[in-house]
Design an enzyme around this catalytic site. Structure first.
Site, short mmCIF file in Angstrom:
data_model
loop_
_atom_site.label_atom_id
_atom_site.label_comp_id
_atom_site.label_asym_id
_atom_site.label_seq_id
_atom_site.Cartn_x
_atom_site.Cartn_y
_atom_site.Cartn_z
N HIS B 130 -39.65 -27.29 -12.80
CA HIS B 130 -38.56 -28.28 -12.74
C HIS B 130 -38.82 -29.16 -11.51
CE1 HIS B 130 -34.40 -29.59 -11.90
NE2 HIS B 130 -34.08 -29.21 -13.13
N ASP B 207 -38.08 -19.46 -8.60
CA ASP B 207 -36.94 -20.25 -9.06
C ASP B 207 -36.33 -19.49 -10.24
OD1 ASP B 207 -35.35 -21.89 -10.63
OD2 ASP B 207 -36.78 -23.54 -10.73
N GLN B 210 -33.13 -20.23 -14.50
CA GLN B 210 -33.02 -20.02 -15.94
C GLN B 210 -33.16 -18.56 -16.34
OE1 GLN B 210 -32.00 -22.25 -18.02
NE2 GLN B 210 -32.12 -24.00 -16.63
N LYS B 233 -25.26 -21.72 -13.88
CA LYS B 233 -26.06 -21.29 -15.02
C LYS B 233 -25.64 -19.90 -15.50
CE LYS B 233 -29.32 -24.60 -14.24
NZ LYS B 233 -29.31 -25.87 -14.96
N CYS B 371 -35.75 -32.81 -16.47
CA CYS B 371 -36.22 -32.79 -15.07
C CYS B 371 -37.55 -32.08 -14.96
CB CYS B 371 -35.19 -32.15 -14.14
SG CYS B 371 -33.66 -33.05 -14.09
#
Lengths: 154, 413
Positions: B130, B207, B210, B233, B371
């Site tokens: 991202h 990261d 997600q 999220k 993104c």
């Protein structure tokens, strides 16, 4: 489905699938880029303007959604053989048609002079798509002003 | 098995009642909310936790001797411990509140990066990242003279592990990869990737934006050095997230921002910084939303992360089969291990047109570059349409998506 048809009228779908004036113009004397960073829609507009200030030819290249492609396709057809002043007036008329609430527009005047491009009136009901419809027009404005930076509608 | 129970035992209909926003009509159609990778909906217990804070305990933290400040501080610090346990982090001191994943990455790039990355060093990211896990590292490399390198991927959207091993050298100072790709849904083998990075002495930031709503995350088992995620999220509020960092790393790092709460004492000559985690939390924090995120963590743990993962795997495989079967649809991202994301292209129709038509059919999806422009470039598309699922989504909603794609083809046929 009916409101979707207001947006995706046959004419718009047709122009998006078979865009007119979709070519580079090596001898253009005005050129401008339009870019929507969020959508990724990109187009380059080519104009040939004569000494009298009349747009003798207009074309575009690029990639975008059906609305932005059809808008560029129909706009380039429409501004051919029009004066720069007339093209600016058309910009204002088109901009009002797709951005102003319809109840605020005078039905006798809205879209006057836009001819078939008045089919874009349906975009008004889809606020997220107004920027797609106006990208080519903002690029035209920059080209007429000979601005160097890319036009944005975000 | 009752009608509302899934094969893996989630009572989805009962869970949906905790999310009043799911029960509405858009454009006279029942809403099918399939944009969870962008932002998930918020259940009542989270909304109640925030509301309770404002109704009873509204005050500043770590400052007052009065009762309200005590209550607010307790709830706020309790939420931190909830996040710590959720991630299986060794200590609450290793959990730093942030605005979200983006701020977590920027904190590490600014603080750890500036202290440790020099000209000639390398920072390794992946082709799946991202923008928020690309741009902070580009900025760091520009400032430090280090080189940014990129782990490539295959057509399925899986990182090439042999290329990764080749790129890892003693020059590699840091590896930053996502746990799950937001654009494609690929689950990266981060545990193995972390071990390989550690073998050359590199530090690893994951990261987790997600991954966090879809699977159990154990930062100790992964041996992650830094793990960042966002509250919204995982059914929590926007504007709050957390960064996990190993204590030894965090202790050695300079502060990220200066201000109140991050200090032990201040004179005009010298400031003594506060202990962890407060050293990285300048200013009055986002108290209510931290408490909300704590409630969100409680909520998903009550359902069970393994039950969520199993149900969503079933849902994704159903969606993949149904959408792939539509003539003229190309799936983008077909990794063997995926989580809850279905990116696709209706051939010949721009994703924004697809998104508009789906919206009018009640189906909320994301249409765009997510993104992740380098991912789009890899597949030669400007954008994709992305349906992304949560445990509250149903097969009926996927059928609604399939029907709506049919409308796209009708209009553009």
């Amino acid at each position: 489905m009916s409101d979707l048809r207001d947006l995706y009228q046959d004419l718009i779908v047709d122009h998006s699938k078979n865009p007119r004036n979709f070519r580079e113009m090596p001898d253009a004397n005005r050129c401008a880029d339009g870019f929507n960073p969020l959508c990724g829609d990109k187009l380059r507009l080519y104009l040939k303007i004569d000494d009298e200030g009349v747009i003798r030819d207009a074309s575009f290249k690029g990639s975008g959604c059906a609305i932005s492609t059809a808008s560029a396709s129909m706009m380039t057809g429409m501004i051919k053989n029009q004066s720069i002043e007339r093209a600016r007036d058309l910009f204002d008329t088109f901009h009002q048609l797709v951005t102003r609430p319809h109840e605020e527009l005078d039905p006798n005047e809205a879209g006057i002079g836009l001819g078939k491009m008045a089919v874009f009136a349906g975009v008004n009901e889809f606020p997220a798509r107004v920027k797609c419809a106006t990208l080519a027009w903002h690029t035209l404005k920059n080209a007429l002003e000979d601005k160097q930076e890319a036009a944005h509608t975000e | 098995m009752s009608a509302s129970m899934s094969a893996v035992g989630l009572d989805v209909q009962a869970l949906r009642r905790d999310f009043p926003s799911l029960d509405q009509q858009v454009h006279d159609k029942p809403l099918a909310y399939l944009d969870n990778a962008a932002s998930a909906q918020t259940p009542l217990p989270v909304i109640d936790a925030i509301r309770d804070h404002y109704l009873r305990d509204r005050s500043n933290v770590h400052r007052g001797v009065h009762e309200l400040s005590q209550r607010a501080t307790n709830a706020y610090e309790k939420a931190r411990v909830k996040v710590q346990r959720f991630l299986n982090a060794p200590s609450y001191e290793e959990i730093i509140w942030t605005r979200g994943t983006t701020e977590g990455v920027n904190l590490v790039a600014s603080s750890w990066g500036r202290a440790n990355v020099r000209a000639g060093d390398e920072v390794l990211i992946s082709a799946l990242e991202h923008h928020s896990n690309i741009v902070p590292w580009q900025m760091l490399c520009q400032q430090s003279g280090a080189t940014l390198r990129v782990i490539p991927m295959n057509q399925a959207g899986e990182l090439l592990q042999d290329e990764y091993e080749r790129l890892l050298t003693e020059r590699t100072k840091l590896v930053a990869v996502n746990h799950v790709s937001n654009a494609l849904g690929t689950i990266n083998p981060v545990r193995e990737m972390i071990a390989k990075a550690h073998a050359v002495g590199a530090v690893v930031l994951i990261d987790g934006a997600q991954a966090i709503p879809h699977m159990a995350v154990d930062v100790r088992a992964l041996d992650a050095d830094f793990y960042a995620f966002s509250g919204h999220k995982i059914f929590g509020p926007t504007g709050i997230g957390a960064l996990y960092g190993k204590k030894a790393l965090l202790e050695a790092m300079p502060p990220y921002q200066g201000g109140g709460d991050m200090i032990a004492s201040v004179t005009f000559e010298k400031t003594i910084y506060n202990d962890l985690p407060y050293k990285f939390e300048a200013g009055t924090p986002n108290i209510a939303d931290a408490i909300g995120l704590g409630a969100a963590v409680d909520y998903v743990q009550k359902i069970g992360m393994d039950a969520i993962a199993a149900y969503e795997a079933e849902l994704l495989s159903y969606a993949t089969e149904k959408v792939a079967a539509i003539d003229g649809v190309r799936l983008i991202g077909t990794a063997r291990h995926k989580a809850s994301v279905l990116s696709f292209e209706v051939v010949g129709v721009h994703p924004h047109d697809v998104g508009t038509i789906l919206d009018r059919e009640g189906v909320a999806v994301r249409a765009g570059h997510h993104c992740a422009q380098p991912v789009m470039e890899f597949y030669g598309v400007a954008a994709t349409t992305r349906a992304s699922f949560a445990f509250y989504n149903t097969r009926e909603e996927i059928d609604q998506l399939v029907g709506a794609i049919g409308k796209v083809k009708e209009l553009f046929g």
